[in-house]
Design an enzyme around this catalytic site. Structure first.
Site, PDB file in Angstrom:
ATOM      1  N   CYS A   1       4.064  32.570 136.866  1.00  0.00           N
ATOM      2  CA  CYS A   1       5.076  31.536 136.977  1.00  0.00           C
ATOM      3  C   CYS A   1       4.514  30.378 137.800  1.00  0.00           C
ATOM      4  O   CYS A   1       3.451  30.485 138.405  1.00  0.00           O
ATOM      5  CB  CYS A   1       6.335  32.076 137.654  1.00  0.00           C
ATOM      6  SG  CYS A   1       7.041  33.524 136.844  1.00  0.00           S
TER       7      CYS A   1
ATOM      8  N   ARG B   1       2.114  27.551 133.085  1.00  0.00           N
ATOM      9  CA  ARG B   1       2.191  28.849 133.749  1.00  0.00           C
ATOM     10  C   ARG B   1       3.454  29.630 133.358  1.00  0.00           C
ATOM     11  O   ARG B   1       3.586  30.809 133.712  1.00  0.00           O
ATOM     12  CB  ARG B   1       2.175  28.673 135.272  1.00  0.00           C
ATOM     13  CG  ARG B   1       0.893  28.059 135.804  1.00  0.00           C
ATOM     14  CD  ARG B   1       0.955  27.939 137.312  1.00  0.00           C
ATOM     15  NE  ARG B   1       1.075  29.229 137.957  1.00  0.00           N
ATOM     16  CZ  ARG B   1       0.045  29.993 138.301  1.00  0.00           C
ATOM     17  NH1 ARG B   1      -1.183  29.595 138.063  1.00  0.00           N
ATOM     18  NH2 ARG B   1       0.248  31.162 138.890  1.00  0.00           N
TER      19      ARG B   1
ATOM     20  N   ASN C   1       6.404  33.966 142.370  1.00  0.00           N
ATOM     21  CA  ASN C   1       5.433  34.243 141.307  1.00  0.00           C
ATOM     22  C   ASN C   1       4.787  35.576 141.630  1.00  0.00           C
ATOM     23  O   ASN C   1       4.157  35.724 142.679  1.00  0.00           O
ATOM     24  CB  ASN C   1       4.367  33.144 141.241  1.00  0.00           C
ATOM     25  CG  ASN C   1       3.237  33.502 140.290  1.00  0.00           C
ATOM     26  OD1 ASN C   1       3.439  34.161 139.278  1.00  0.00           O
ATOM     27  ND2 ASN C   1       2.028  33.079 140.629  1.00  0.00           N
ATOM     28  N   GLY C   2       4.938  36.562 140.740  1.00  0.00           N
ATOM     29  CA  GLY C   2       4.358  37.872 140.994  1.00  0.00           C
ATOM     30  C   GLY C   2       5.277  38.977 140.521  1.00  0.00           C
ATOM     31  O   GLY C   2       6.221  38.741 139.750  1.00  0.00           O
TER      32      GLY C   2
ATOM     33  N   GLU D   1     -13.057  43.197 116.705  1.00  0.00           N
ATOM     34  CA  GLU D   1     -12.485  42.160 117.574  1.00  0.00           C
ATOM     35  C   GLU D   1     -13.538  41.117 117.928  1.00  0.00           C
ATOM     36  O   GLU D   1     -13.251  39.913 117.962  1.00  0.00           O
ATOM     37  CB  GLU D   1     -11.892  42.798 118.838  1.00  0.00           C
ATOM     38  CG  GLU D   1     -11.387  41.819 119.881  1.00  0.00           C
ATOM     39  CD  GLU D   1     -10.273  40.905 119.407  1.00  0.00           C
ATOM     40  OE1 GLU D   1      -9.980  39.934 120.121  1.00  0.00           O
ATOM     41  OE2 GLU D   1      -9.698  41.142 118.315  1.00  0.00           O
TER      42      GLU D   1
ATOM     43  N   LYS E   1     -13.199  37.112 117.142  1.00  0.00           N
ATOM     44  CA  LYS E   1     -13.280  36.088 118.179  1.00  0.00           C
ATOM     45  C   LYS E   1     -14.334  35.045 117.836  1.00  0.00           C
ATOM     46  O   LYS E   1     -14.109  33.842 117.973  1.00  0.00           O
ATOM     47  CB  LYS E   1     -13.634  36.718 119.532  1.00  0.00           C
ATOM     48  CG  LYS E   1     -12.502  37.354 120.268  1.00  0.00           C
ATOM     49  CD  LYS E   1     -11.519  36.302 120.760  1.00  0.00           C
ATOM     50  CE  LYS E   1     -10.134  36.919 120.864  1.00  0.00           C
ATOM     51  NZ  LYS E   1      -9.482  37.195 119.604  1.00  0.00           N
TER      52      LYS E   1
ATOM     53  N   GLU F   1     -13.360  32.814 114.702  1.00  0.00           N
ATOM     54  CA  GLU F   1     -12.222  31.916 114.807  1.00  0.00           C
ATOM     55  C   GLU F   1     -12.498  30.694 115.672  1.00  0.00           C
ATOM     56  O   GLU F   1     -11.859  29.661 115.491  1.00  0.00           O
ATOM     57  CB  GLU F   1     -10.970  32.652 115.298  1.00  0.00           C
ATOM     58  CG  GLU F   1     -10.969  33.135 116.719  1.00  0.00           C
ATOM     59  CD  GLU F   1      -9.692  33.877 117.086  1.00  0.00           C
ATOM     60  OE1 GLU F   1      -8.604  33.492 116.607  1.00  0.00           O
ATOM     61  OE2 GLU F   1      -9.775  34.838 117.862  1.00  0.00           O
TER      62      GLU F   1
ATOM     63  N   HIS G   1     -24.708  51.779 102.619  1.00  0.00           N
ATOM     64  CA  HIS G   1     -23.809  51.775 101.465  1.00  0.00           C
ATOM     65  C   HIS G   1     -23.506  50.353 100.994  1.00  0.00           C
ATOM     66  O   HIS G   1     -22.432  50.099 100.442  1.00  0.00           O
ATOM     67  CB  HIS G   1     -22.528  52.526 101.801  1.00  0.00           C
ATOM     68  CG  HIS G   1     -22.754  53.973 102.102  1.00  0.00           C
ATOM     69  ND1 HIS G   1     -22.853  54.931 101.119  1.00  0.00           N
ATOM     70  CD2 HIS G   1     -22.954  54.619 103.274  1.00  0.00           C
ATOM     71  CE1 HIS G   1     -23.078  56.116 101.671  1.00  0.00           C
ATOM     72  NE2 HIS G   1     -23.146  55.950 102.986  1.00  0.00           N
TER      73      HIS G   1
ATOM     74  N   LYS H   1      -1.131  29.527 117.667  1.00  0.00           N
ATOM     75  CA  LYS H   1      -1.053  30.594 118.668  1.00  0.00           C
ATOM     76  C   LYS H   1      -0.153  31.728 118.205  1.00  0.00           C
ATOM     77  O   LYS H   1      -0.468  32.896 118.387  1.00  0.00           O
ATOM     78  CB  LYS H   1      -0.537  30.025 119.999  1.00  0.00           C
ATOM     79  CG  LYS H   1      -0.558  31.027 121.146  1.00  0.00           C
ATOM     80  CD  LYS H   1      -1.973  31.461 121.476  1.00  0.00           C
ATOM     81  CE  LYS H   1      -2.017  32.532 122.538  1.00  0.00           C
ATOM     82  NZ  LYS H   1      -3.360  33.098 122.694  1.00  0.00           N
TER      83      LYS H   1
END
Length: 608
Positions: free
Chosen positions: A2, A27, A99-100, A481, A485, A488, A504, A603
Site C-alpha cells: 500500500c 502501490r 502498509n504491511g 515459464e 518470459k 514475451e 523424438h 496485464k
C-alpha cells in the site's frame, strides 16, 4: 503493498495528500482515504476505488481547511475493497494508515472484543488502531510502543492523535517509510516512497526499523527503539520522478524481481503456525484438503506454469493425483471432475476470463473450489468456495514475476499441508520443509546481489532468432515459464521441451550456434539431463546450463554455467525461476525493447 503519505506545514494538506497518493497509486489502487485536522477535530474521508473517486467525494463534502494530515492508497490483503475497509482506520482517539500485514490480528481482535470494544471493518489494521487506542492515556509514543510490542508482522505506520493537533507519528518494521522535509525546514512529510514528495523536496531521512518519528510544524524528532533521541543524516535524492517510482531500477520488471523476497515473506509467514502450514486465517478447512479424492489445477500462462510445479510437489509429498489444465482447454473438453474433487484456480488478477469460466464449470460439476489470487474481492475470489490471497502487492510490468513466485509458495505450503493430512509425511518433515520455505527469500536476496553471470549469458543469446529450453521433471515445468518470459519481452522465438523428447523430433532444430538453456537442477534426473545436454552440444548448440551449487561441467558439455546458491531440492524452483526471469530481462534490455509493456500483451486478460 500500500502507499502512505503524510504532511504538516502551511499548505492545503488535502491537496498535498491527494497529489502524494497519485504518485503512490502504483502501490495500490482499490481504495483510498485521508484524515486531516479540521476545526479542532480530525476529519476522515475514504472511498472504494481509485484516487479520482476519493477526490469526487471530497468535492461533494466541500472545503476542508487543514495543514496536517495522513493519507493511504490501498492494496487489499485483509478484507474486501470497500469504503469501510479503506484506510485510514479511525477510532475515538487515533487515526492510522498502515502498509504491511499484522499476523496476529485475529488474536488481538478477539482480546479487544472480549473487553467490549467494537469493530467495523474486516481488516488487520483496525485491530492495531484499536489496540493503540486502548493503550493511549495522553502519551502517543508510549501507546505506540506498547501496541507494537504486542504485534507480530510487518508494518509502516502513519498516525494522528486527535488531541495532538498538527502532529504526525510514524514508525516502521520491514516495510519502507521515509521522512522528508522542505528546503527551508518549514514542511515535513512521511511517505512509502520518495515519489510522493518529489514535487516539494528531494531532502529526506531514512527511518530505520523500530524508530519513531514525530513530525510537527516546528520540526521532526526521531526516537530510537530504546526511547532515546536520535540525530539522523539528511539525505538528498538524486533521481527523477520516474526513476523514483521505479525505486531507482531501470524498469518495473527488474524492481519486481527484486521485490520477490519480500513478497515471499509476506505470503508465507502469515500461513505458518508452530512451524507448520496453517490456512485457518484464510478460512480453508483441513477437511477440504484431506477429503479431496483428486485435485485439478487450472490457470492460464504463468499461473498455469506455477500449477505444474505445484502438481509435482503435491504428488511427491501427498501421493494424491493432480491434473493441470490450461483454463481455456479445461472448460471445453468436458473434464472428468466429480463431487469430492478439489479444483484449484490460480490467477494473479482474479479476473482472467477463461479461468473464471473454468471455476464456474467446476462448481457446476459439484467440485469444491479453492482460488489462489492476488486481488482481494476479485471475481474469482468472490465466487470460489475458499480463497488464499497471495501478498505480492501491485505488479506493474506485464511480464509476471513476483506473482508467479508467491503462487509457487502457496502451492508448496498446500503440498506440505496435504502431505500431513494424508499421512504421507510426519510433523518433523513438515517443519523441516516449512523452515526451508521460510528461508528461501533470504537465499534469493543473496543470489540477486550478483547477477553478472546471467547478464553475460544474455549477451550471448540477445541476437539469436530461436532459443530452446530443456529440462526434466520440475525443470521442464520451469523451462516452460522461462521460455514464456523470454519470448514475451524479447520477441525471440522460444520453445521449451522435455529433455527426454529431444530424439523424438526436436533435435532436427539444433544447429550451430543455436542457444539452448538447459536446466539440470533436479537431483534424481541429473545424469539423464546431462546426456541430453551432450546431445545438443554435439550438434553445435550454444549451451547455457543452470546447475546446483558445486556441479561443474566442462566446455564440451556447456558453454556457460550458472549455479544456484546452496539450497534444498524443495526450494530449488524459486531460485531457478529467478534466474530465468533475469535472463529474459537482460536479453530484452540488450535489444533495447519496452520491457514493461511488450507489444500486443495486456496485464489482465478479461476476454476469451
Amino acid at each position: 503493498m500500500c502507499g502512505i503519505v503524510g504532511y504538516v506545514g502551511a499548505r492545503n494538506a488535502t491537496e498535498v495528500l491527494i497529489e502524494g497518493l497519485r504518485m503512490l497509486e502504483y502501490r495500490g489502487y482499490d481504495s483510498a482515504g485521508i484524515s486531516v485536522f479540521n476545526n479542532n477535530t480530525v476529519k476522515t474521508v475514504k472511498s472504494l476505488g481509485k484516487i479520482d473517486r476519493l477526490e469526487q467525494k471530497l468535492e461533494e463534502i466541500g472545503p476542508l481547511p487543514a495543514t496536517c494530515g495522513i493519507g493511504h492508497t490501498r492494496w487489499a490483503t485483509h478484507g474486501m475493497p470497500s469504503d469501510i475497509n479503506a484506510h485510514p482506520h479511525a477510532t475515538e482517539k487515533v487515526s492510522v494508515v498502515h502498509n504491511g500485514i499484522i499476523e496476529n490480528y485475529l488474536e488481538i481482535r478477539k482480546e479487544l472484543m472480549d473487553k467490549g470494544i467494537s469493530f467495523v471493518s474486516q481488516t488487520d489494521t483496525e485491530s492495531l488502531a484499536r489496540l493503540i487506542d486502548s493503550l493511549y492515556d495522553g502519551d502517543p509514543v508510549a501507546a505506540i510502543r506498547g501496541a507494537l510490542a504486542r504485534v507480530k508482522g510487518a508494518y509502516a505506520l502513519g498516525m494522528v492523535f486527535y488531541d495532538k493537533k498538527d502532529v504526525i507519528y510514524a514508525v516502521r518494521k520491514d516495510n519502507p517509510l521515509i521522512v522528508a522535509q522542505s528546503e527551508d525546514a518549514g514542511e515535513f512529510f512521511i511517505a512509502s516512497d520518495i515519489p510522493a514528495v518529489l514535487a516539494y523536496t528531494k531532502r529526506y531521512y531514512v527511518l530505520e526499523e523500530g524508530e519513531i518519528a514525530v513530525l510537527a510544524k516546528g520540526g521532526v524528532t526521531f526516537i530510537a527503539p530504546d526511547g532515546s533521541l536520535l540525530q539522523k543524516p539528511l539525505l538528498t535524492a538524486a533521481f527523477t520522478l520516474e526513476q523514483a517510482q521505479k525505486g531507482g531500477y531501470e524498469h518495473f520488471m527488474l524492481k519486481e524481481i527484486y521485490e520477490q523476497p519480500k513478497a515471499l515473506q509476506n505470503t508465507i509467514t502469515p500461513r505458518v503456525k508452530n512451524g507448520l502450514p496453517n490456512f485457518s486465517s484464510d478460512n480453508v478447512p483441513d477437511e477440504l484438503l484431506k477429503n479431496a479424492k483428486a485435485i485439478h489445477i487450472t490457470a492460464c500462462g504463468t499461473a498455469m506454469h506455477a500449477g505444474l510445479v505445484g502438481k509435482s510437489v503435491m504428488e511427491r509429498l501427498a501421493r494424491v493425483p493432480v491434473n493441470v489444465d490450461i483454463a481455456s482447454e479445461f472448460r471445453y473438453r468436458d473434464p472428468l471432475v466429480n463431487e469430492g474433487d478439489l479444483v484449484i484456480i490460480i490467477s494473479q488478477s482474479g479476473e482472467t476470463a477463461d479461468t473464471l469460466a473454468a471455476l464456474r464449470l467446476a462448481k457446476n460439476k459439484g467440485a469444491k473450489t479453492l482460488a489462489i489470487v492476488n486481488v482481494v474481492g476479485s471475481s474469482i475470489a468472490r465466487e470460489a468456495d475458499c480463497v488464499v490471497y497471495t501478498h505480492a502487492g501491485v505488479e506493474i510490468a506485464v511480464a509476471s514475476t513476483k506473482a508467479y513466485m508467491v503462487q509457487l509458495s502457496v502451492l508448496h505450503l498446500l503440498a506440505v499441508r496435504l502431505g500431513l493430512l494424508k499421512g504421507m509425511i510426519d510433523e518433523a518433515e513438515g517443519k523441516r520443509l516449512v523452515s526451508l520455505l521460510g528461508a528461501v527469500g533470504e537465499t534469493l536476496e543473496q543470489m540477486l546481489s550478483d547477477t553478472s553471470l546471467v547478464q553475460a549469458a544474455a549477451q550471448h543469446i540477445v541476437q539469436a532468432p530461436d532459443i530452446f529450453f530443456i529440462g526434466r521433471g520440475r525443470d521442464y515445468y520451469l523451462s516452460m515459464e522461462g521460455a514464456l518470459k523470454l519470448k514475451e519481452i524479447s520477441y525471440i522465438h522460444c520453445e521449451a521441451y522435455a529433455a527426454g523428447e529431444l530424439k523424438h523430433g526436436t533435435l532436427s532444430l539444433i544447429t550451430d550456434g543455436v542457444p539452448v538453456i538447459a536446466l539440470a537442477v533436479e537431483p534424481k534426473l541429473f545424469e539423464k539431463t546431462i546426456s541430453n545436454i551432450k546431445e545438443v552440444k554435439a550438434r553445435g548448440a550454444y549451451v547455457v546450463a543452470v546447475l546446483s551449487k558445486g556441479v561443474m561441467l566442462d566446455d564440451q558439455t556447456a558453454d556457460t554455467s550458472i549455479h544456484l546458491p546452496e539450497c534444498d531440492e524443495f526450494t530449488q524452483p524459486f531460485l531457478t525461476a529467478a534466474i530465468l526471469q533475469l535472463l529474459a530481462y537482460y536479453t530484452a534490455k540488450g535489444k533495447g525493447l519496452d520491457i514493461d509493456k511488450p507489444r500486443n500483451l495486456a496485464k489482465s486478460v478479461t476476454v476469451e
